[in-house]
Design a protein around this motif. Structure first.
Motif, short mmCIF file in Angstrom:
data_model
loop_
_atom_site.label_atom_id
_atom_site.label_comp_id
_atom_site.label_asym_id
_atom_site.label_seq_id
_atom_site.Cartn_x
_atom_site.Cartn_y
_atom_site.Cartn_z
N ASP A 182 41.54 -33.66 47.63
CA ASP A 182 40.76 -34.04 48.80
C ASP A 182 39.38 -34.56 48.39
OD1 ASP A 182 42.80 -33.34 50.51
OD2 ASP A 182 41.98 -31.34 50.96
N LEU A 183 38.80 -33.92 47.38
CA LEU A 183 37.46 -34.31 46.94
C LEU A 183 37.48 -35.61 46.14
CD1 LEU A 183 35.55 -31.15 45.63
CD2 LEU A 183 34.95 -32.58 47.56
N GLU A 184 38.41 -35.71 45.20
CA GLU A 184 38.45 -36.84 44.27
C GLU A 184 39.88 -37.34 44.11
OE1 GLU A 184 35.94 -38.35 43.24
OE2 GLU A 184 34.27 -36.95 43.43
N PRO A 185 40.38 -38.08 45.08
CA PRO A 185 41.78 -38.53 45.02
C PRO A 185 42.08 -39.45 43.85
CG PRO A 185 40.59 -39.55 46.85
CD PRO A 185 39.71 -38.46 46.33
N ALA A 186 41.06 -40.05 43.24
CA ALA A 186 41.31 -40.96 42.12
C ALA A 186 41.68 -40.23 40.83
CB ALA A 186 40.07 -41.84 41.88
N LEU A 187 41.35 -38.93 40.74
CA LEU A 187 41.59 -38.19 39.51
C LEU A 187 43.04 -37.77 39.37
CD1 LEU A 187 38.47 -35.83 39.28
CD2 LEU A 187 39.05 -37.70 37.72
N HIS A 188 43.57 -37.88 38.14
CA HIS A 188 44.93 -37.46 37.84
C HIS A 188 44.94 -36.63 36.56
CE1 HIS A 188 45.62 -40.77 40.63
NE2 HIS A 188 46.85 -40.34 40.79
N ASN A 189 46.06 -35.92 36.35
CA ASN A 189 46.30 -35.15 35.12
C ASN A 189 45.24 -34.06 34.91
OD1 ASN A 189 48.57 -36.78 34.40
ND2 ASN A 189 47.15 -38.36 33.69
N LYS A 228 30.16 -51.19 40.46
CA LYS A 228 30.11 -50.03 41.35
C LYS A 228 31.42 -49.87 42.10
CE LYS A 228 27.23 -48.04 45.01
NZ LYS A 228 26.04 -48.23 45.86
N GLY A 229 31.95 -48.65 42.09
CA GLY A 229 33.16 -48.34 42.82
C GLY A 229 34.45 -48.49 42.04
N VAL A 230 34.39 -49.00 40.82
CA VAL A 230 35.60 -49.23 40.03
C VAL A 230 36.34 -47.92 39.74
CG1 VAL A 230 36.40 -49.89 37.71
CG2 VAL A 230 34.92 -51.43 39.01
N PHE A 231 35.59 -46.85 39.45
CA PHE A 231 36.24 -45.58 39.13
C PHE A 231 36.85 -44.91 40.36
CE2 PHE A 231 33.25 -44.65 35.29
CZ PHE A 231 33.80 -45.73 34.61
N GLY A 232 36.28 -45.15 41.53
CA GLY A 232 36.76 -44.49 42.73
C GLY A 232 36.31 -43.04 42.84
N LEU A 233 35.25 -42.67 42.14
CA LEU A 233 34.75 -41.29 42.17
C LEU A 233 33.60 -41.17 43.17
CD1 LEU A 233 34.66 -40.56 38.32
CD2 LEU A 233 36.39 -39.80 39.97
N ASN A 234 33.49 -39.99 43.76
CA ASN A 234 32.44 -39.73 44.74
C ASN A 234 31.24 -38.99 44.16
OD1 ASN A 234 34.00 -40.75 47.04
ND2 ASN A 234 35.32 -38.97 46.67
N ARG A 235 31.43 -38.41 42.98
CA ARG A 235 30.38 -37.59 42.35
C ARG A 235 30.59 -37.61 40.84
NH1 ARG A 235 33.51 -35.21 45.44
NH2 ARG A 235 31.89 -34.57 46.95
N ASP A 274 24.18 -46.03 41.36
CA ASP A 274 23.94 -47.13 42.30
C ASP A 274 24.15 -48.49 41.65
OD1 ASP A 274 23.13 -45.00 43.85
OD2 ASP A 274 21.33 -45.99 44.61
N THR A 275 23.93 -48.55 40.34
CA THR A 275 24.02 -49.81 39.62
C THR A 275 25.39 -50.05 39.00
OG1 THR A 275 23.10 -48.65 37.72
CG2 THR A 275 21.57 -49.94 39.07
N GLY A 276 26.30 -49.09 39.13
CA GLY A 276 27.64 -49.25 38.57
C GLY A 276 28.22 -47.91 38.16
N ASP A 277 29.50 -47.91 37.86
CA ASP A 277 30.20 -46.69 37.44
C ASP A 277 30.13 -46.58 35.92
OD1 ASP A 277 30.75 -46.36 40.07
OD2 ASP A 277 32.93 -46.55 39.90
N ARG A 278 29.57 -45.47 35.44
CA ARG A 278 29.27 -45.32 34.01
C ARG A 278 30.11 -44.23 33.40
NH1 ARG A 278 23.10 -45.32 32.95
NH2 ARG A 278 23.58 -47.54 33.30
N VAL A 279 30.74 -44.51 32.27
CA VAL A 279 31.39 -43.50 31.44
C VAL A 279 30.59 -43.41 30.16
CG1 VAL A 279 33.04 -45.22 30.56
CG2 VAL A 279 33.49 -42.77 30.25
N PRO A 301 44.14 -43.56 35.91
CA PRO A 301 45.12 -44.54 35.44
C PRO A 301 45.00 -45.91 36.09
CG PRO A 301 46.15 -42.81 36.76
CD PRO A 301 44.77 -42.37 36.49
N HIS A 302 44.33 -45.98 37.24
CA HIS A 302 44.17 -47.28 37.91
C HIS A 302 43.10 -48.14 37.24
CE1 HIS A 302 40.93 -44.78 39.56
NE2 HIS A 302 40.27 -45.92 39.76
N LEU A 303 42.30 -47.56 36.32
CA LEU A 303 41.19 -48.29 35.73
C LEU A 303 41.69 -49.44 34.87
CD1 LEU A 303 38.16 -48.58 35.04
CD2 LEU A 303 38.53 -46.93 33.20
#
Length: 411
Positions: free
Chosen positions: A173-180, A278-285, A300-305, A335-337
């Motif tokens: 519910d919190l982070e639907p993009a996360l798997h495994n 921004k938004g590519v990872f699909g994470l909220n936090r 705010d400037t993009g999704d960073r790993v 996996p969608h990345l």
């Protein structure tokens, strides 16, 4: 008083405002455009719930696996091993149960006041909009590793750090993009900033608006005299005279501290990251991938790993194969990345001390020179509370925290 601050990273900038609050005349001495300092590209976390030093059972559990992979979460370039050897000896010594216990207590003393100090500072400057209070998530893909982390989680609870252990449905519910993911913990009071570089830019702009001077140039030496302390630079202004000097230049502080009689075991953990749209990872936090050596942040400037630790000094060129390996590991969880999307890659120098405690306090040679450097992974987290301690040292006021664990003379 006239205060010269050597280094305009996040710690130096926070200190500038603390000193401006008291009417001091502040001069920032900084080379400018230093893209490899952590302020320019870190994950943006105010991670006040993190209480463990790098020299901890968690790190030692993973160390054999990490060291077997030359592109893994921690590596030492063979050519740098002789230079790093004294640091490694101190790291081993800092790993004893007694030393870990004392390091945890010292880290906690800073981190317990880290977020309130930041909120006070941001509010005073009208910069509250930089703070993102969405919590921080820790996740494990191996349940056994999660079970091994129970002692750390219990210690955090003992410290009163709010956290929720999440089941699979709650995590989805919190982070639907996360798997495994086999286990997860949400630190509800964890937070991050819009982007550390944006925050630093605003802090610098406002410091100048409040009257701080900025001198572009690298500090070559700090030399006390009878009537002042002189900062000699390679810039247009060769000599900055001050009543007090704050040395907060990250890993570049080591050589200047040595001139002042203090040999600090300060080295650099080279960190790598990649920032996507921004938004590519699909994470909220923000998410900490436990045991993997990296984190992800929706800035705010993009999704960073980012993350990883490489010991190779400040002169060796970046090895962005490490960045690519980190992105490959991230795809296990997202996996969608599409890793082929454009991303800005970065490498920077975390100023690391073996016991994971910064140096905060006066120099050996002259009490008019004050140190505030070596915060490692906690530079952004601890900057605001460090600035308060610096102000107290400058003014000779009673310290609001016990500074003995952070003394330059502890080595």
């Amino acid at each position: 008083m006239r205060i010269a601050i050597v280094g305009a990273g996040i710690v130096g900038l926070a200190a500038a405002h603390a000193l401006l609050d008291k009417g001091h005349e502040v001069t920032l001495v900084d080379p400018g455009n230093n893209q490899q300092r952590p302020t320019e590209g870190n994950a943006g976390w105010i991670a006040h719930m993190d209480v463990m030093p790098l020299a901890s059972p968690k790190a030692w559990r993973h160390l054999p696996r990490w060291m077997m992979d030359p592109l893994g979460p921690l590596t030492i370039r063979p050519s740098y091993l002789p230079a790093l050897a004294p640091w490694l000896v101190r790291f081993v010594l800092a790993s004893s149960p007694a030393r870990i216990k004392s390091s945890i207590a010292a880290i906690r003393s800073l981190n317990a006041q880290a977020l309130p100090s930041w909120k006070e500072r941001l509010s005073s400057l009208g910069l509250e909009g930089h703070l993102r209070e969405r919590g921080i998530l820790s996740v494990w893909r191996d349940r056994d590793h999660f079970l091994q982390a129970q002692d750390i989680i219990a210690r955090q609870r003992d410290f009163g750090i709010p956290l929720d252990v999440l089941g699979p449905r709650e995590l989805a519910d919190l982070e639907p993009a996360l798997h495994n993911i086999e286990a997860a913990v949400l630190y509800t009071e964890g937070c991050h900033v819009s982007d550390p570089a944006l925050l630093a830019a605003d802090l610098l702009r406002l410091a100048v608006e409040r009257g701080a001077a900025r001198i572009e140039g690298k500090a070559l030496s700090v030399q006390p005299s009878s009537d002042a302390v002189h900062v000699h630079t390679d810039g247009a202004v060769k000599d900055v005279a001050a009543d007090r000097v704050l040395l907060s230049a990250g890993v570049w502080s080591r050589a200047l501290a040595r001139q002042l009689g203090d040999t600090i075991p300060l080295d650099t953990e080279r960190g790598y990251n990649a920032t996507y749209a921004k938004g590519v990872f699909g994470l909220n936090r923000p998410v900490m991938f436990e045991g993997e050596g990296f984190v992800a942040s929706p800035l705010d400037t993009g999704d960073r790993v980012g993350g990883a630790v490489e010991f190779a000094g400040t002169q060796a060129p970046p090895n962005h194969e490490r960045t690519s390996a980190m992105i490959t590991r991230l795809k296990r969880f997202l996996p969608h990345l599409d890793a082929e999307q454009p991303a800005r890659r970065w490498m920077g120098f975390r100023p690391s001390i073996p016991d994971s405690l910064p140096v905060i306090g006066p120099s050996s040679r002259d009490g008019r020179v004050i140190y505030a450097f070596g915060h490692g992974h906690h530079g952004l987290t601890q900057a605001a509370i460090t600035s308060r301690l610096v102000r107290e040292l400058v003014e000779g006021a009673p310290a609001s925290l016990d500074l003995k664990p952070f003394s330059a003379q502890r080595f």
